[in-house]
Design a protein around this motif. Structure first.
Motif, mmCIF file in Angstrom:
data_model
loop_
_atom_site.group_PDB
_atom_site.id
_atom_site.type_symbol
_atom_site.label_atom_id
_atom_site.label_comp_id
_atom_site.label_asym_id
_atom_site.label_seq_id
_atom_site.Cartn_x
_atom_site.Cartn_y
_atom_site.Cartn_z
ATOM 1 N N TRP A 176 -0.539 -8.707 -7.202
ATOM 2 C CA TRP A 176 -0.591 -7.780 -6.072
ATOM 3 C C TRP A 176 0.814 -7.403 -5.642
ATOM 4 O O TRP A 176 1.747 -8.205 -5.757
ATOM 5 C CB TRP A 176 -1.287 -8.431 -4.875
ATOM 6 N N GLU A 177 0.943 -6.197 -5.131
ATOM 7 C CA GLU A 177 2.131 -5.795 -4.407
ATOM 8 C C GLU A 177 1.680 -5.284 -3.036
ATOM 9 O O GLU A 177 0.874 -4.355 -2.955
ATOM 10 C CB GLU A 177 2.907 -4.725 -5.172
ATOM 11 N N ILE A 178 2.181 -5.919 -2.000
ATOM 12 C CA ILE A 178 1.926 -5.486 -0.631
ATOM 13 C C ILE A 178 3.195 -4.774 -0.180
ATOM 14 O O ILE A 178 4.290 -5.355 -0.249
ATOM 15 C CB ILE A 178 1.625 -6.689 0.293
ATOM 16 N N TYR A 179 3.091 -3.538 0.259
ATOM 17 C CA TYR A 179 4.307 -2.773 0.519
ATOM 18 C C TYR A 179 4.162 -1.868 1.736
ATOM 19 O O TYR A 179 3.054 -1.503 2.137
ATOM 20 C CB TYR A 179 4.709 -1.973 -0.724
ATOM 21 N N ARG A 180 5.296 -1.542 2.322
ATOM 22 C CA ARG A 180 5.343 -0.621 3.440
ATOM 23 C C ARG A 180 5.263 0.805 2.889
ATOM 24 O O ARG A 180 6.250 1.378 2.451
ATOM 25 C CB ARG A 180 6.631 -0.823 4.233
ATOM 26 N N ALA A 181 4.082 1.387 2.955
ATOM 27 C CA ALA A 181 3.898 2.730 2.408
ATOM 28 C C ALA A 181 4.728 3.763 3.151
ATOM 29 O O ALA A 181 5.158 4.767 2.566
ATOM 30 C CB ALA A 181 2.416 3.108 2.454
ATOM 31 N N ASP A 182 4.963 3.527 4.452
ATOM 32 C CA ASP A 182 5.751 4.493 5.216
ATOM 33 C C ASP A 182 7.233 4.432 4.880
ATOM 34 O O ASP A 182 7.991 5.352 5.226
ATOM 35 C CB ASP A 182 5.553 4.282 6.725
ATOM 36 N N LEU A 183 7.687 3.388 4.190
ATOM 37 C CA LEU A 183 9.073 3.260 3.762
ATOM 38 C C LEU A 183 9.212 3.400 2.255
ATOM 39 O O LEU A 183 10.286 3.128 1.706
ATOM 40 C CB LEU A 183 9.633 1.894 4.210
ATOM 41 N N ASP A 184 8.168 3.824 1.592
ATOM 42 C CA ASP A 184 8.106 3.928 0.140
ATOM 43 C C ASP A 184 8.208 5.400 -0.263
ATOM 44 O O ASP A 184 7.887 6.291 0.532
ATOM 45 C CB ASP A 184 6.762 3.341 -0.331
ATOM 46 N N PRO A 185 8.636 5.696 -1.500
ATOM 47 C CA PRO A 185 8.620 7.080 -1.961
ATOM 48 C C PRO A 185 7.252 7.760 -1.829
ATOM 49 O O PRO A 185 7.174 8.982 -1.740
ATOM 50 C CB PRO A 185 9.029 6.962 -3.435
ATOM 51 N N LEU A 186 6.184 6.973 -1.821
ATOM 52 C CA LEU A 186 4.859 7.562 -1.614
ATOM 53 C C LEU A 186 4.799 8.386 -0.334
ATOM 54 O O LEU A 186 4.043 9.357 -0.246
ATOM 55 C CB LEU A 186 3.807 6.446 -1.562
ATOM 56 N N ALA A 187 5.598 8.038 0.669
ATOM 57 C CA ALA A 187 5.524 8.703 1.973
ATOM 58 C C ALA A 187 5.878 10.189 1.912
ATOM 59 O O ALA A 187 5.509 10.942 2.820
ATOM 60 C CB ALA A 187 6.439 7.992 2.978
ATOM 61 N N ARG A 188 6.551 10.616 0.854
ATOM 62 C CA ARG A 188 6.831 12.052 0.757
ATOM 63 C C ARG A 188 5.620 12.839 0.289
ATOM 64 O O ARG A 188 5.630 14.068 0.312
ATOM 65 C CB ARG A 188 8.014 12.362 -0.159
ATOM 66 N N HIS A 189 4.548 12.154 -0.104
ATOM 67 C CA HIS A 189 3.389 12.829 -0.687
ATOM 68 C C HIS A 189 2.148 12.795 0.208
ATOM 69 O O HIS A 189 1.090 13.288 -0.191
ATOM 70 C CB HIS A 189 3.056 12.188 -2.034
ATOM 71 N N TYR A 190 2.270 12.190 1.382
ATOM 72 C CA TYR A 190 1.118 12.198 2.292
ATOM 73 C C TYR A 190 1.639 12.043 3.719
ATOM 74 O O TYR A 190 2.784 11.618 3.921
ATOM 75 C CB TYR A 190 0.124 11.091 1.928
ATOM 76 N N PRO A 191 0.842 12.348 4.744
ATOM 77 C CA PRO A 191 1.303 12.232 6.131
ATOM 78 C C PRO A 191 1.323 10.785 6.603
ATOM 79 O O PRO A 191 0.398 10.306 7.267
ATOM 80 C CB PRO A 191 0.294 13.068 6.919
ATOM 81 N N ALA A 192 2.374 10.073 6.236
ATOM 82 C CA ALA A 192 2.479 8.652 6.547
ATOM 83 C C ALA A 192 2.619 8.417 8.045
ATOM 84 O O ALA A 192 3.137 9.255 8.778
ATOM 85 C CB ALA A 192 3.676 8.053 5.812
ATOM 86 N N ARG A 193 2.147 7.253 8.472
ATOM 87 C CA ARG A 193 2.290 6.811 9.857
ATOM 88 C C ARG A 193 3.057 5.494 9.879
ATOM 89 O O ARG A 193 3.026 4.743 8.906
ATOM 90 C CB ARG A 193 0.914 6.610 10.514
ATOM 91 N N PRO A 194 3.729 5.195 10.993
ATOM 92 C CA PRO A 194 4.490 3.944 11.053
ATOM 93 C C PRO A 194 3.615 2.732 10.715
ATOM 94 O O PRO A 194 2.495 2.610 11.198
ATOM 95 C CB PRO A 194 4.961 3.879 12.514
ATOM 96 N N HIS A 195 4.156 1.888 9.854
ATOM 97 C CA HIS A 195 3.530 0.616 9.471
ATOM 98 C C HIS A 195 2.333 0.781 8.539
ATOM 99 O O HIS A 195 1.622 -0.199 8.285
ATOM 100 C CB HIS A 195 3.153 -0.220 10.704
#
Length: 281
Positions: A176-195
């Protein structure tokens, strides 16, 4: 469920809402704080998400004996929770210290996320990565150095991504990888929210696939995140759209399909599990 998916690429991303109940929007700039956390992206997780439909080991309602645990300093106490010496990332407050989350009972047995230690776990994880069913999505087949190069930036990073073994009924059987999606490159591809917190998963052994345990463990891990990260309103994942068993497992685990997103290496199904809907799942 054989594997999670391949790398999503690097970069910076949009900044999330500050109100978890607000409607999603894509037109928000990054704050200076988030820009600083992004840095050059080397601390972010290198993979995107999720499994194909895995299978369970024998059910258990009590912690496993010490002899069944991974080698090294991970062990089980018959009268208490499992213990592990956390790495730097696992002790970080960015994810509220996954090393301290402890074991949980599931219908498939007692389950725990145990933060990876390279010297103890590299050979096992590398073997899983060389399974063709896993390699098709993770693209980390090869010598152990390939897997080590994927793990080290997370282990040595600031804690925005924590790699873990999934130990079920005393047996390491998933990664598993547990990660901060809002601090990840993924955040440029969806409307991320804090935490926003993301999960990546692969099921290691062939015998553990195809029996529905992936759904059970995804639900358990999403609950662990929400129980231990009070500021997190959503758990997200981004399986490859081609990975139909993975998408199905997320849906069965209480995630909803949010959108199709075009990532650098794949077209993904963005899956979201909302805290506010948890009581109805």
């Amino acid at each position: 469920m054989a594997s999670a998916d391949a790398p999503a690429g690097a970069g910076t991303g949009p900044v999330p809402h500050t109100d978890p109940s607000a409607e999603d929007t894509l037109d928000l700039p990054l704050s200076e704080e988030l820009l600083g956390l992004f840095g050059d992206g080397t601390g972010a997780t290198a993979t995107t998400t999720a499994p194909n439909a895995p299978g369970p080991t024998a059910p258990s309602s009590v912690p496993p004996p010490p002899s069944a645990m991974p080698a090294g300093d991970v062990g089980a106490d018959p009268t208490g929770p499992m213990r592990t010496t956390p790495n730097r990332a696992a002790s970080s407050d960015l994810l509220d210290r996954p090393a301290d989350w402890g074991p949980v009972n599931t219908p498939a047995g007692v389950f725990q996320l145990v933060p990876v230690r390279l010297e103890r776990d590299l050979a096992l994880i590398s073997r899983w990565m060389n399974d063709p069913a896993v390699a098709a999505f993770w693209e980390l087949a090869g010598a152990e150095t390939v897997t080590a190069d994927h793990l080290r930036p997370q282990l040595d990073g600031d804690g925005r991504s924590v790699p873990c073994l999934g130990v079920l009924a005393g047996t390491p059987m998933s990664y598993w990888e547990i990660y901060r999606a809002d601090l990840d490159p993924l955040a440029r591809h969806y409307p991320a929210r804090p935490h926003d917190t993301g999960v990546h998963l692969l099921i290691g052994g062939v015998d553990d696939r195809g029996r529905g345990v992936g759904t059970t463990l995804l639900r358990a891990v999403a609950d662990l995140v929400l129980d231990n990260r009070p500021l997190c309103g959503r758990v997200v994942a981004e399986p490859d759209l081609r990975n139909t068993p993975s998408v199905s497992a997320f849906l069965s685990a209480g995630f909803r399909f949010f959108a199709e997103v075009e990532l650098p290496d794949k077209r993904a199904a963005l899956m979201v599990r909302d805290r506010i809907h948890r009581a109805h799942l």
